[in-house]
Design an enzyme around this catalytic site. Structure first.
Site, mmCIF file in Angstrom:
data_model
loop_
_atom_site.group_PDB
_atom_site.id
_atom_site.type_symbol
_atom_site.label_atom_id
_atom_site.label_comp_id
_atom_site.label_asym_id
_atom_site.label_seq_id
_atom_site.Cartn_x
_atom_site.Cartn_y
_atom_site.Cartn_z
ATOM 1 N N ARG A 208 0.811 -1.203 0.000
ATOM 2 C CA ARG A 208 0.000 0.000 0.000
ATOM 3 C C ARG A 208 0.854 1.266 0.000
ATOM 4 O O ARG A 208 0.508 2.269 -0.621
ATOM 5 C CB ARG A 208 -0.910 -0.008 1.240
ATOM 6 C CG ARG A 208 -1.639 1.289 1.526
ATOM 7 C CD ARG A 208 -2.651 1.622 0.444
ATOM 8 N NE ARG A 208 -3.231 2.932 0.651
ATOM 9 C CZ ARG A 208 -4.068 3.517 -0.198
ATOM 10 N NH1 ARG A 208 -4.408 2.903 -1.302
ATOM 11 N NH2 ARG A 208 -4.553 4.711 0.050
ATOM 12 N N ARG B 22 -8.790 1.673 0.904
ATOM 13 C CA ARG B 22 -7.978 2.760 1.430
ATOM 14 C C ARG B 22 -7.732 3.714 0.265
ATOM 15 O O ARG B 22 -6.681 3.703 -0.360
ATOM 16 C CB ARG B 22 -6.678 2.213 2.028
ATOM 17 C CG ARG B 22 -6.933 1.354 3.255
ATOM 18 C CD ARG B 22 -5.670 0.953 3.963
ATOM 19 N NE ARG B 22 -5.065 -0.218 3.341
ATOM 20 C CZ ARG B 22 -4.032 -0.879 3.877
ATOM 21 N NH1 ARG B 22 -3.519 -0.485 5.017
ATOM 22 N NH2 ARG B 22 -3.521 -1.922 3.274
ATOM 23 N N PRO B 23 -8.752 4.520 -0.078
ATOM 24 C CA PRO B 23 -8.714 5.276 -1.329
ATOM 25 C C PRO B 23 -7.596 6.316 -1.352
ATOM 26 O O PRO B 23 -7.191 6.857 -0.332
ATOM 27 C CB PRO B 23 -10.094 5.947 -1.377
ATOM 28 C CG PRO B 23 -10.540 6.004 0.049
ATOM 29 C CD PRO B 23 -9.979 4.777 0.693
ATOM 30 N N ILE B 24 -7.140 6.572 -2.573
ATOM 31 C CA ILE B 24 -6.050 7.513 -2.790
ATOM 32 C C ILE B 24 -6.602 8.882 -3.205
ATOM 33 O O ILE B 24 -5.850 9.784 -3.553
ATOM 34 C CB ILE B 24 -5.097 6.933 -3.857
ATOM 35 C CG1 ILE B 24 -3.722 7.590 -3.792
ATOM 36 C CG2 ILE B 24 -5.704 7.033 -5.255
ATOM 37 C CD1 ILE B 24 -2.689 6.932 -4.678
ATOM 38 N N ASP B 25 -7.935 9.032 -3.158
ATOM 39 C CA ASP B 25 -8.541 10.266 -3.658
ATOM 40 C C ASP B 25 -8.095 11.503 -2.884
ATOM 41 O O ASP B 25 -8.021 12.601 -3.455
ATOM 42 C CB ASP B 25 -10.075 10.164 -3.639
ATOM 43 C CG ASP B 25 -10.632 9.967 -2.241
ATOM 44 O OD1 ASP B 25 -10.240 8.985 -1.592
ATOM 45 O OD2 ASP B 25 -11.455 10.796 -1.803
ATOM 46 N N LEU B 26 -7.774 11.356 -1.597
ATOM 47 C CA LEU B 26 -7.339 12.516 -0.825
ATOM 48 C C LEU B 26 -5.958 12.981 -1.271
ATOM 49 O O LEU B 26 -5.659 14.184 -1.230
ATOM 50 C CB LEU B 26 -7.350 12.198 0.669
ATOM 51 C CG LEU B 26 -8.715 11.827 1.255
ATOM 52 C CD1 LEU B 26 -8.599 11.510 2.741
ATOM 53 C CD2 LEU B 26 -9.721 12.946 1.034
ATOM 54 N N ASP C 299 -4.193 -1.058 13.965
ATOM 55 C CA ASP C 299 -3.182 -2.086 13.752
ATOM 56 C C ASP C 299 -2.960 -2.971 14.977
ATOM 57 O O ASP C 299 -2.203 -3.950 14.906
ATOM 58 C CB ASP C 299 -1.849 -1.450 13.342
ATOM 59 C CG ASP C 299 -1.804 -1.118 11.862
ATOM 60 O OD1 ASP C 299 -2.769 -1.444 11.144
ATOM 61 O OD2 ASP C 299 -0.799 -0.532 11.415
ATOM 62 N N ILE D 143 -11.859 2.226 11.516
ATOM 63 C CA ILE D 143 -10.930 2.692 10.486
ATOM 64 C C ILE D 143 -11.109 1.928 9.185
ATOM 65 O O ILE D 143 -11.297 2.529 8.125
ATOM 66 C CB ILE D 143 -9.470 2.562 10.978
ATOM 67 C CG1 ILE D 143 -9.305 3.250 12.345
ATOM 68 C CG2 ILE D 143 -8.515 3.154 9.952
ATOM 69 C CD1 ILE D 143 -9.616 4.725 12.357
#
Length: 427
Positions: free
Chosen positions: A96, A125-129, A309, A331
């Site tokens: 990731r 776990r999007p990468i849009d941010l 985690d 989360i």
């Protein structure tokens, strides 16, 4: 494919040392992209994700040397020439953290082409941010055949408010902002120690950063960064896993070379359960409290809350506590894959949406179980340490991504654990 064979029943006794944090080392390695000069990182853990990152940087044209012998936990990285600023899918598909090269690549070269990342299958776990932040800084981002491509003449400072707290997003854009033209202000930032560790390295490289470790970070862009030497933080998740290992086996275990301040949420819950802890400057000793463990509910949150985690490992411990424990995962939406395997070992856990209910105490039995992701693997090892008989854990390559020679460390304090097969170095 490697397996762990674990025979339960031994209390863990002695001292176990914590390695450097994988989740600090990976962004710090990516930060070396920002300068032509050499960056030396110490306390690097010997785990598979570090080797993957080395391959990634090397494929771009960087010179990366991972230390051996006495220098085995040190790496030197020199990105004098980045001849191919592409994060190729065949390299990043298992990790990731590959998205962390997006920001430094575009800041340094004006172009970045990054394959959509992989890693543990624990939910979206999007990468849009990352993309929204780079666009706010003037980049043009397109998506084509599984790759993100970003271009810009030079990034511009911006005011960026994260829609939700994101660790990798904060780290990625923080690196990008160091070479942007003007001031960048980030709000709703992640406050994890890994972000603070990255900011410390960037500052040593000549970046101008204020507020790392708080929800608002200000960065004054500079024209260039230089080389630096930096020591990676101790791995708080590995340290927490060892604390639970000591507690679940009723042992007397000194977890050394850690940062107790980073473990405060877990320490509070362990004490609530009746675990005896002696907290020092750089170590925590965990001892059996003499009486039965008591149930204690957890709800995962961003730092400084209870870490996602550590959720799976805590659930393994909860199976040995008297009463009912409620575990709420806020989360990631798919982080209960360890539940079915724990139940195969005799646990009594039910799941409804984002909440798992653990009814204890359960007498765990040995079983053949499957590791589904990095932290689920650790939870199954912990359960096997107290299970009656010999358990076989399959697909432990997940473990090798984030724990340095876990079986050797545990054997050193009395665990009966061995590895069958060999897919990651000599054991």
């Amino acid at each position: 494919m490697d397996k762990f064979v674990v025979r339960g029943g031994n209390p863990l006794l002695g001292t176990i040392k914590v390695s450097g944090a994988k989740n600090s080392a990976l962004p710090c390695m990516a930060a070396a992209i920002l300068t032509e000069e050499e960056v030396v990182l110490e306390n690097i853990p010997q785990v598979q994700d570090i080797e993957t990152e080395r391959k990634l940087l090397t494929s771009m044209g960087a010179e990366v040397e991972l230390g051996y012998g006495r220098a085995q936990h040190r790496t030197s990285i020199k990105c004098a020439i980045l001849s191919d600023p592409v994060a190729k899918y065949e390299i990043v598909k298992t990790m990731r953290a590959s998205s962390l090269v997006l920001g430094p690549l575009i800041a340094r070269t004006g172009i970045a082409r990054v394959a959509m990342p992989g890693g543990c299958a624990i939910g979206g776990r999007p990468i849009d941010l990352h993309i929204k932040g780079l666009e706010a800084m003037g980049a043009t981002v397109t998506y084509d055949h599984g790759y993100l491509e970003a271009r810009v003449d030079r990034l511009k400072g911006a005011h960026i408010v994260f829609d939700k707290i994101t660790v990798t997003g904060t780290e990625d854009l923080l690196m990008a902002a160091t070479l942007a033209d003007g001031e960048t202000i980030f709000e709703n930032c992640a406050r994890e120690p890994e972000v603070t560790d990255l900011a410390a390295l960037l500052t040593a490289m000549g970046a101008k950063i204020e507020g790392a470790g708080t929800s608002t970070i200000k960065v004054q862009g500079v024209s260039s960064l230089h080389g630096a030497r930096h020591r990676i933080n101790p791995d708080r998740i590995e340290a927490g896993t060892f604390l639970i290992a000591g507690a679940i086996t009723g042992g007397d275990l000194n977890v050394d070379c850690c940062e107790p301040e980073h473990l405060s949420a877990l320490i509070a819950k362990l004490e609530q359960m009746g675990v005896k802890l002696d907290v020092g400057k750089d170590h925590v000793r965990v001892r059996s409290g003499g009486g039965p463990l008591k149930a204690a509910d957890i709800s995962t949150e961003e730092y400084p809350g209870f870490p996602t985690d550590m959720q799976a490992q805590f659930m393994a411990l909860a199976t040995q506590a008297e009463g009912t424990t409620t575990v709420t995962e806020n989360i990631f939406e798919n982080r209960f894959m360890h539940v079915s395997e724990l139940n195969r070992m005799g646990a009594n856990i039910t799941v409804s949406g984002r909440t798992a209910t653990v009814r204890g105490k359960s007498d765990l039995q040995s079983a053949a179980v499957m590791c589904s992701d990095l932290r689920a693997s650790a939870a199954l090892v912990l359960a096997a340490l107290v299970a009656d008989g010999e358990s076989i854990l399959d697909r432990v390559y997940h473990m090798d991504r984030g724990y340095e020679r876990l079986e050797e460390k545990l054997r050193g304090v009395g665990a009966q654990i061995r590895r069958m097969g060999d897919v990651f170095g000599k054991r």
